[in-house]
Write a protein that holds these residues in place. Structure first.
Motif, PDB file in Angstrom:
ATOM      1  N   GLN A  73       1.666  16.992  13.144  1.00 31.15           N
ATOM      2  CA  GLN A  73       1.299  18.261  12.672  1.00 31.15           C
ATOM      3  C   GLN A  73       1.871  19.433  13.530  1.00 31.15           C
ATOM      4  OE1 GLN A  73      -3.077  17.697  12.796  1.00 31.15           O
ATOM      5  NE2 GLN A  73      -3.050  16.780  10.886  1.00 31.15           N
ATOM      6  N   ALA A  74       1.868  19.098  14.890  1.00 31.52           N
ATOM      7  CA  ALA A  74       2.372  20.501  15.431  1.00 31.52           C
ATOM      8  C   ALA A  74       3.912  20.587  15.441  1.00 31.52           C
ATOM      9  CB  ALA A  74       2.097  20.174  17.057  1.00 31.52           C
ATOM     10  N   VAL A  75       4.604  19.602  15.326  1.00 32.12           N
ATOM     11  CA  VAL A  75       5.860  19.773  14.956  1.00 32.12           C
ATOM     12  C   VAL A  75       6.092  20.144  13.458  1.00 32.12           C
ATOM     13  CG1 VAL A  75       8.184  18.287  14.750  1.00 32.12           C
ATOM     14  CG2 VAL A  75       6.676  17.958  16.680  1.00 32.12           C
ATOM     15  N   SER A  76       5.435  19.876  12.525  1.00 35.60           N
ATOM     16  CA  SER A  76       5.555  20.359  10.941  1.00 35.60           C
ATOM     17  C   SER A  76       5.375  21.754  11.206  1.00 35.60           C
ATOM     18  CB  SER A  76       4.627  19.746  10.229  1.00 35.60           C
ATOM     19  OG  SER A  76       4.353  20.052   9.084  1.00 35.60           O
ATOM     20  N   LYS A  77       4.526  22.469  12.024  1.00 38.09           N
ATOM     21  CA  LYS A  77       4.155  23.778  12.101  1.00 38.09           C
ATOM     22  C   LYS A  77       5.402  24.453  12.703  1.00 38.09           C
ATOM     23  CE  LYS A  77       0.490  27.030  13.225  1.00 38.09           C
ATOM     24  NZ  LYS A  77      -0.766  27.135  13.897  1.00 38.09           N
ATOM     25  N   LEU A  78       6.026  23.693  13.557  1.00 37.55           N
ATOM     26  CA  LEU A  78       6.839  24.528  14.451  1.00 37.55           C
ATOM     27  C   LEU A  78       8.156  24.556  13.793  1.00 37.55           C
ATOM     28  CD1 LEU A  78       8.025  25.445  17.280  1.00 37.55           C
ATOM     29  CD2 LEU A  78       8.782  23.318  17.541  1.00 37.55           C
ATOM     30  N   VAL A  79       8.778  23.532  12.969  1.00 36.75           N
ATOM     31  CA  VAL A  79      10.040  23.639  12.446  1.00 36.75           C
ATOM     32  C   VAL A  79       9.895  23.826  10.851  1.00 36.75           C
ATOM     33  CG1 VAL A  79      10.941  22.084  14.148  1.00 36.75           C
ATOM     34  CG2 VAL A  79       9.926  21.192  12.096  1.00 36.75           C
ATOM     35  N   ASN A  80       8.682  23.929  10.627  1.00 38.80           N
ATOM     36  CA  ASN A  80       8.413  24.296   9.144  1.00 38.80           C
ATOM     37  C   ASN A  80       9.093  23.358   8.056  1.00 38.80           C
ATOM     38  OD1 ASN A  80       7.393  26.032   6.895  1.00 38.80           O
ATOM     39  ND2 ASN A  80       9.375  27.138   6.754  1.00 38.80           N
ATOM     40  N   ILE A  81       8.574  21.980   8.622  1.00 38.65           N
ATOM     41  CA  ILE A  81       9.132  20.888   7.455  1.00 38.65           C
ATOM     42  C   ILE A  81       7.739  19.952   7.109  1.00 38.65           C
ATOM     43  CG2 ILE A  81      10.306  18.674   7.328  1.00 38.65           C
ATOM     44  CD1 ILE A  81      12.433  20.076   9.281  1.00 38.65           C
ATOM     45  N   PRO A  82       7.607  19.965   6.078  1.00 36.41           N
ATOM     46  CA  PRO A  82       6.395  19.140   5.762  1.00 36.41           C
ATOM     47  C   PRO A  82       6.082  17.569   6.327  1.00 36.41           C
ATOM     48  CG  PRO A  82       7.537  19.717   3.504  1.00 36.41           C
ATOM     49  CD  PRO A  82       8.507  19.868   4.840  1.00 36.41           C
ATOM     50  N   GLN A  83       5.083  17.232   6.442  1.00 36.66           N
ATOM     51  CA  GLN A  83       4.811  16.110   7.455  1.00 36.66           C
ATOM     52  C   GLN A  83       5.023  14.828   6.824  1.00 36.66           C
ATOM     53  OE1 GLN A  83       0.769  15.701   9.353  1.00 36.66           O
ATOM     54  NE2 GLN A  83       0.174  17.607   8.697  1.00 36.66           N
ATOM     55  N   GLU A  84       5.226  14.930   5.420  1.00 32.60           N
ATOM     56  CA  GLU A  84       5.819  13.536   4.734  1.00 32.60           C
ATOM     57  C   GLU A  84       7.391  13.264   5.041  1.00 32.60           C
ATOM     58  OE1 GLU A  84       5.045  16.777   1.521  1.00 32.60           O
ATOM     59  OE2 GLU A  84       4.084  16.005   3.192  1.00 32.60           O
ATOM     60  N   LYS A  85       7.887  14.267   5.570  1.00 33.11           N
ATOM     61  CA  LYS A  85       9.315  14.174   5.844  1.00 33.11           C
ATOM     62  C   LYS A  85       9.506  14.015   7.461  1.00 33.11           C
ATOM     63  CE  LYS A  85      11.125  16.964   2.104  1.00 33.11           C
ATOM     64  NZ  LYS A  85      12.123  17.746   1.614  1.00 33.11           N
ATOM     65  N   ILE A  86       8.607  13.827   8.082  1.00 33.81           N
ATOM     66  CA  ILE A  86       8.582  13.668   9.655  1.00 33.81           C
ATOM     67  C   ILE A  86       7.883  12.258   9.770  1.00 33.81           C
ATOM     68  CG2 ILE A  86       7.582  14.514  11.799  1.00 33.81           C
ATOM     69  CD1 ILE A  86       7.106  17.094  10.682  1.00 33.81           C
ATOM     70  N   THR A  87       8.855  11.312  10.690  1.00 34.02           N
ATOM     71  CA  THR A  87       8.248  10.151  11.000  1.00 34.02           C
ATOM     72  C   THR A  87       8.432  10.123  12.447  1.00 34.02           C
ATOM     73  OG1 THR A  87      10.717   9.446  11.523  1.00 34.02           O
ATOM     74  CG2 THR A  87       9.957   9.006   9.223  1.00 34.02           C
ATOM     75  N   LEU A  88       7.312   9.281  12.882  1.00 36.36           N
ATOM     76  CA  LEU A  88       7.028   9.323  14.350  1.00 36.36           C
ATOM     77  C   LEU A  88       6.811   7.853  14.795  1.00 36.36           C
ATOM     78  CD1 LEU A  88       4.689  11.616  16.522  1.00 36.36           C
ATOM     79  CD2 LEU A  88       4.670   9.353  16.888  1.00 36.36           C
ATOM     80  N   GLU A  89       7.746   7.415  15.765  1.00 41.76           N
ATOM     81  CA  GLU A  89       7.266   5.800  16.215  1.00 41.76           C
ATOM     82  C   GLU A  89       7.032   5.944  17.527  1.00 41.76           C
ATOM     83  OE1 GLU A  89      10.584   2.357  17.456  1.00 41.76           O
ATOM     84  OE2 GLU A  89      11.199   3.918  15.996  1.00 41.76           O
TER      85      GLU A  89
END
Length: 449
Positions: free
Chosen positions: A107-123
C-alpha cells in the motif's frame, strides 16, 4: 548511492562528508534519566486500574516493600540487515524481500509511485530475522523510491551500522512497584507505576496479580521522544515481566514464603475472592507453575541456586526455573527449565525451537543488551560495541508443553518475558544481590577483578 556491487557502494559511502542541522530537541541518555525521574515522581499520570482503598491498605500495612526497575533502548539486530529489491516500471512494480507486513508495504509503495496495488507484486523471502523491526517498511519504500528515480531495478542493502543507528528501537522504560503486607504476610495492597519513552501504556493492568489483591493501583506516564521506536519481541512484556517477577520474589521473601507457593496463594485468592477484571485463566496459570516446579525439582537440589518466574502474555502461559552455580566468584547460568501452555501444539519441533530461541533471546538481552544515545545518535553501531550473548554462554534448556487440547495460541513471544526474572531470581539466591537494572553485566556483581 547506487552502483553495481555492495562493496563498491560501501567504499563510496565512506567518502561522503555529511553535515546535519539540528531540528527540535536532541536527546541524550542523560536527558532520559532526568525524564524518567520527573515522570516517576510527577502527578501527570493515567490511571489504568484502581481496586479497593489503596491508601488505607498502605496506611495500615505491617510491612511495605518498594522496588524500581529500569531497562534501556534496544535495537533489533536481526542477522540480516534491512534490504529489499524493487523494480518500478510504468506498467507495474515488482517487490522482493523480507517483510513482516507485506500488505502495508504494498500500500505504501502504491501511494508513493502512484501505481494501483493490483499492478504491484510482492514476493516474501526468508525473513533473516524480524523481531518486530520488519513490521516497518521504510526500507521497502526506500528501494521503490530509488528505482522510480533511476528508472532501473534496485536492491537496497543497509550496513550493520545503518541498521543499528537508523533502526526502530525497543522503548526505554522504568517501573516502580510497591506492596503492602499485613501481619500474616498477606499482600493486601499493590501499586505499579510504569513510565516510558515512547512506550504509551507501559503496563498490562489486567494481568496477574490484578484480581488477586484487594487494593490495587496501576498507572503510567509517557514521554514522546524523537528517537524512533517500535515493536520489539514481546512488546511491553519483555521487561515488565522481569520487573514484576523479581519484585514478587522480594515480596515473598519479606512475607517469609516460598516464591512458588506465594504465587499459588495469590492465584487461589483470585479463584476464591476475585477482585475486578481478570484477563488470565487461573487454572492454566496454576498448572504451568506446578509443572515447572515439579520438572525442575524446585527446592530439592543441592549445589545450584534456583530462581522462579511465570508469566501470561500474548495468549500463552510460561513458567521457568533457572539454575545458577558460582564459578570463580561469579554466578553462572547453567540450566533453564520451561513449561509452556500454548494450547494444542501443532508442530512439536517448531514449538521447541520457538521456546528455546526466546529463552536465549531473553537471557542474552537481559544480561548484555544496551543502546545509549549522545546528541540524538546511538553510541553503539556494531557488534564490537553492542554485546550479544555468545554460543558458549547459552545454558542447557529443557522445554516441555502442557497437553490440554485447547485451541492453539502462539509461541513467538511468550517464552521471552519470564526469562530475565528467572535468571535474576536465581542470581539473587546465589549471591543475595538483587538485579534491578538491565543489562545485568553492568552491575558491580559482574565487575572484573
Amino acid at each position: 548511492i547506487v552502483g553495481n556491487s555492495t562493496w563498491q557502494i560501501m567504499k563510496a559511502k565512506k567518502l561522503l562528508k555529511v553535515e546535519y542541522e539540528k531540528e527540535g530537541k536532541i536527546e541524550s541518555s542523560a536527558d532520559h534519566d532526568a525524564i524518567f525521574s520527573e515522570l516517576m515522581n510527577g502527578t501527570k499520570v493515567t490511571v489504568h486500574r484502581k481496586d479497593g482503598d489503596v491508601d488505607a491498605a498502605f496506611a495500615g500495612a505491617a510491612k511495605i516493600i518498594k522496588g524500581e526497575y529500569q531497562c534501556p533502548f534496544l535495537p533489533h539486530n536481526p542477522l540480516e540487515p534491512m534490504n529489499f529489491f524493487a523494480h518500478v516500471r510504468e506498467d507495474g512494480v515488482e517487490l522482493v524481500g523480507p517483510t513482516q507486513t507485506p500488505q502495508a508495504a504494498r500500500q505504501a509503495v502504491s501511494k508513493l509511485v502512484n501505481i494501483p496495488q493490483e499492478k504491484i507484486t510482492l514476493e516474501i523471502t526468508r525473513l533473516g530475522g524480524g523481531f518486530g523491526r520488519r513490521l516497518k517498511f521504510d526500507y521497502v519504500v526506500e528501494a521503490a523510491e530509488l528505482s522510480s528515480i533511476i528508472k532501473k531495478p534496485v536492491k537496497v542493502i543497509w550496513s550493520r551500522e545503518d541498521d543499528m543507528m537508523g533502526g526502530s528501537y525497543r522503548p526505554a522504560v522504568r517501573y516502580r512497584f510497591e506492596a503492602a503486607l499485613d501481619a500474616s504476610g498477606n499482600m493486601i495492597g499493590y501499586k505499579l507505576r510504569g513510565v516510558g519513552i515512547n512506550a504509551g501504556n507501559s503496563t498490562r493492568q489486567d494481568n496477574f496479580p490484578s484480581g488477586a489483591v484487594p487494593n490495587l493501583l496501576i498507572e503510567s506516564a509517557n514521554h514522546e521522544s524523537p528517537i524512533t521506536t517500535g515493536a520489539w519481541r514481546a512488546p511491553t512484556t519483555n521487561f515488565l515481566a522481569f520487573a514484576e517477577q523479581t519484585f514478587l520474589d522480594e515480596v515473598a521473601e519479606a512475607a517469609g514464603k516460598d516464591p512458588v507457593q506465594f504465587r499459588l496463594e495469590l492465584l487461589d485468592k483470585a479463584r476464591k475472592t476475585p477482585v475486578g477484571k481478570i484477563s488470565y485463566d487461573i487454572e492454566r496459570f496454576d498448572n504451568v507453575i506446578r509443572q515447572v516446579a515439579e520438572k525442575s525439582g524446585w527446592g530439592k537440589k543441592k549445589g545450584v541456586s534456583q530462581g522462579f518466574s511465570v508469566y501470561f502474555s500474548h495468549a500463552s502461559y510460561v513458567g521457568q526455573v533457572c539454575e545458577v552455580a558460582m564459578k570463580d566468584g561469579k554466578p553462572e547460568v547453567q540450566k533453564i527449565y520451561a513449561v509452556s501452555d500454548c494450547g494444542q501444539v501443532i508442530n512439536s519441533s517448531g514449538a521447541l525451537q520457538q521456546v528455546m530461541g526466546a529463552i536465549v533471546d531473553g537471557y542474552g538481552h537481559a544480561m548484555f543488551g544496551k543502546l545509549s544515545f549522545t546528541g540524538g545518535m546511538a553510541e553503539q553501531n556494531n557488534f564490537n560495541t553492542y554485546r550479544l550473548i555468545r554460543m558458549k554462554e547459552i545454558p542447557e534448556i529443557e522445554a516441555s508443553f502442557v497437553d490440554n487440547g485447547k485451541d492453539p495460541t502462539g509461541l513467538g513471544e511468550p517464552a521471552l518475558p519470564p526469562t530475565g526474572g528467572a535468571v535474576a531470581n536465581a542470581i539473587y539466591k546465589a549471591t543475595k544481590q538483587r538485579l534491578k537494572k538491565q543489562p545485568f553485566i553492568e552491575e558491580p556483581l559482574f565487575a572484573e577483578g
